[in-house]
Structure formats: structure tokens, C-alpha cells
Design a protein around this motif. Sequence first.
Motif, PDB file in Angstrom:
ATOM      1  N   ARG A  82       0.838  -1.192   0.000  1.00  0.00           N
ATOM      2  CA  ARG A  82       0.000   0.000   0.000  1.00  0.00           C
ATOM      3  C   ARG A  82       0.879   1.249   0.000  1.00  0.00           C
ATOM      4  O   ARG A  82       1.794   1.368   0.808  1.00  0.00           O
ATOM      5  N   SER A  83       0.600   2.153  -0.918  1.00  0.00           N
ATOM      6  CA  SER A  83       1.364   3.384  -0.964  1.00  0.00           C
ATOM      7  C   SER A  83       0.381   4.543  -1.134  1.00  0.00           C
ATOM      8  O   SER A  83      -0.788   4.403  -0.815  1.00  0.00           O
ATOM      9  N   TYR A  84       0.811   5.658  -1.639  1.00  0.00           N
ATOM     10  CA  TYR A  84      -0.049   6.846  -1.600  1.00  0.00           C
ATOM     11  C   TYR A  84      -0.677   7.221  -2.934  1.00  0.00           C
ATOM     12  O   TYR A  84      -1.488   8.121  -2.997  1.00  0.00           O
ATOM     13  N   ASP A  85      -0.291   6.529  -4.013  1.00  0.00           N
ATOM     14  CA  ASP A  85      -0.737   6.989  -5.323  1.00  0.00           C
ATOM     15  C   ASP A  85      -1.960   6.204  -5.804  1.00  0.00           C
ATOM     16  O   ASP A  85      -1.850   5.023  -6.146  1.00  0.00           O
ATOM     17  N   ASN A 140      -1.404  -0.761  -6.138  1.00  0.00           N
ATOM     18  CA  ASN A 140      -0.405  -0.974  -5.095  1.00  0.00           C
ATOM     19  C   ASN A 140       0.935  -0.509  -5.640  1.00  0.00           C
ATOM     20  O   ASN A 140       1.017  -0.066  -6.782  1.00  0.00           O
ATOM     21  N   THR A 141       1.979  -0.631  -4.842  1.00  0.00           N
ATOM     22  CA  THR A 141       3.332  -0.296  -5.300  1.00  0.00           C
ATOM     23  C   THR A 141       4.161  -1.565  -5.249  1.00  0.00           C
ATOM     24  O   THR A 141       4.315  -2.163  -4.173  1.00  0.00           O
ATOM     25  N   ASP A 172       7.013  -3.795  -4.721  1.00  0.00           N
ATOM     26  CA  ASP A 172       8.223  -3.595  -3.908  1.00  0.00           C
ATOM     27  C   ASP A 172       9.317  -4.536  -4.404  1.00  0.00           C
ATOM     28  O   ASP A 172       9.522  -5.616  -3.861  1.00  0.00           O
TER      29      ASP A 172
END
Length: 292
Positions: A201-204, A209-210, A212
Motif C-alpha cells: 500500500r502506498s499513496y498513489d 499498489n506499489t 516492492d
Amino acid sequence: MSESAAVLETVEASPEKRRGLPIGPEKQPERLTAKGHTRHATVVRVGDVPIGGGVPVVIAGPCSVESREQLLTAAEGVKAAGATLLRGGAYKPRTSPYDFQGLGLEALLILREVSERTGLPVVSEVISTEDIEVVSDHVEMLQVGARNMQNFPLLRRLGKVRRPVLLKRSPAATVKEWLLAAEYILAGGNDQVVLCERGIRSYDPELRNTFDIAGMLLAKTMTHLPVIADPSHATGRRDLVPALSRAALAAGADGLIVEVHPHPDRALSDGAQSLDIDTFAAMMQELPGLEQ
Ligand code: PEP
Ligand code: MN
């Protein structure tokens, strides 16, 4: 009684087991998953398909089983393109209770039939301990979804099942927490575990998702278990899936799990991130290191 039921009967926790496993001061908590625990990288066998140990594996198929025709078309398409394992959800962990929840047993029967027709072993998700027996009776590998990565009763039970497990990383888990979740399964006696990075989980909000990639690589340095990548849930966008798949394999992932649907725009779940069969086939041509 089925084989899996017999296995499950033996795992009701005794008072001693409830206390947890003793850990000496010199031992790291993730001792069974730690790289030094085995002499070689673990190779997990799903049916006759090895995961880990060199040649990357591609698992492909729809997010959810929707019908016999949908799954058969997807399975034949991904097999012709070079995938060696089939995915398809029967019990779906949906964010909203009003969304399609999966066909349950009907989907498992379809998965079994399509697996027998195509020769592709199947991966499907278990979302509760109650499902383990019936899912184990129909598929070759049990998936623990991101939302259940720290469902400890589920993990404990999976330690007692004679089926390999695909353990997805929770979107909010550290790499250590992910490995400790796997530790539960190994501590129960099942060392056939494959880890899957599927984005955190990230902010965009443009990306679901992001992915990793560093976390995936870190996991590979810390454990002997195979680690694969899920570019579909990592992005939520089918246009990014081919390049992210290439990146994950170039970085050393032991394989991919990719959502493929005959008609992504009509999919009952995760259509936006699903490839159609032709795009999947084209992507397969570009992936590095696959056995041709
Ligand atoms: C899935 O594989 O369809 C799924 C629900 O994945 P995740 O648990 O990674 O969200
Ligand atoms: Mn999905």
C-alpha cells in the motif's frame, strides 16, 4: 474420509502447542524460513511443476472462475502461450460484500475438470480454515491471499496439509512479518511454501499498489523459499503488466502469477488488470529465462 480431512484431524491444538514454539536466545525467530536453514534453495513441487531452483515458472489464469467456458478458454490459451500452472479463484476475498464472491464448490469442480483436460496443475485461494479440506481435494496448490497473510489459525492449519502453499505478502506487511507468516506454515511441518510479492500500500491512487522490487529481493536474500511476483495486483493496470513482469524476472523472481481473461472487460473481478490471451502470449515471448 478424504486424505486432507485425515490430516486436519491431527492438528487440534494441545495446551503445549498453544504456548508457541520455544526459541533460544541464539535463534532468530524466523529460523525455519532463514536462508541458512537448508543447504540448497527450496524447490516446491506443484503437481509435476517445480517452483524455485532456476527456471522461472508462470502461473496464469483468471482472477475468478466464472464459468466452464471462461476457464477452459483461458486455460487452453495460457497453456499454448507457455504457462505451466493455472490460477482461478473459487472463494474470493472481495473488499465489498456486494461484489462477486466466487462460485465456491462449483468453481472447484470446473477447475478440476479443466486441469484434467489441459494437464495444468491448479492454484486456488483458501479464505478460511473451513475451506481448506474442500479446496485441497480439488486443487494442487493453496493460495493465501494478501488479506489473510496474518490469519494465524489459517496458517497453522496449512502447516498440517499435504499441499504446497502460495503465501502472498500483505500490502501492509514488512518483509520480516511476511517471512514470519511463512514460518507458521513451516513450523507446522509443511515446508512447501512459495512467497509472492503483490505490491504494498502506498499513496498513489493511480496504482492499485506499489510493487516492492527491493522487498522481493530482500526476501530472496533472507530465505531459501522461492519468491514469485504478481504484476497484476501490484499495478491494477494491464498496460503495465508486461514490462513489470520482465522487470521482476530480470531481478531474479522465481516466477510470476498473472491474471488472464478471455474478455477482460467482461470479467467479474479484476478486469482492469487482466490481460487478454493474445497480449499474454505476446508478453510470454519477451520474458527472460523461460524454458522454451
Ligand atoms: C487474487 O489473487 O485474485 C487476489 C485476491 O490477490 P491478493 O490476495 O494479492 O489481493
Ligand atoms: Mn484478482
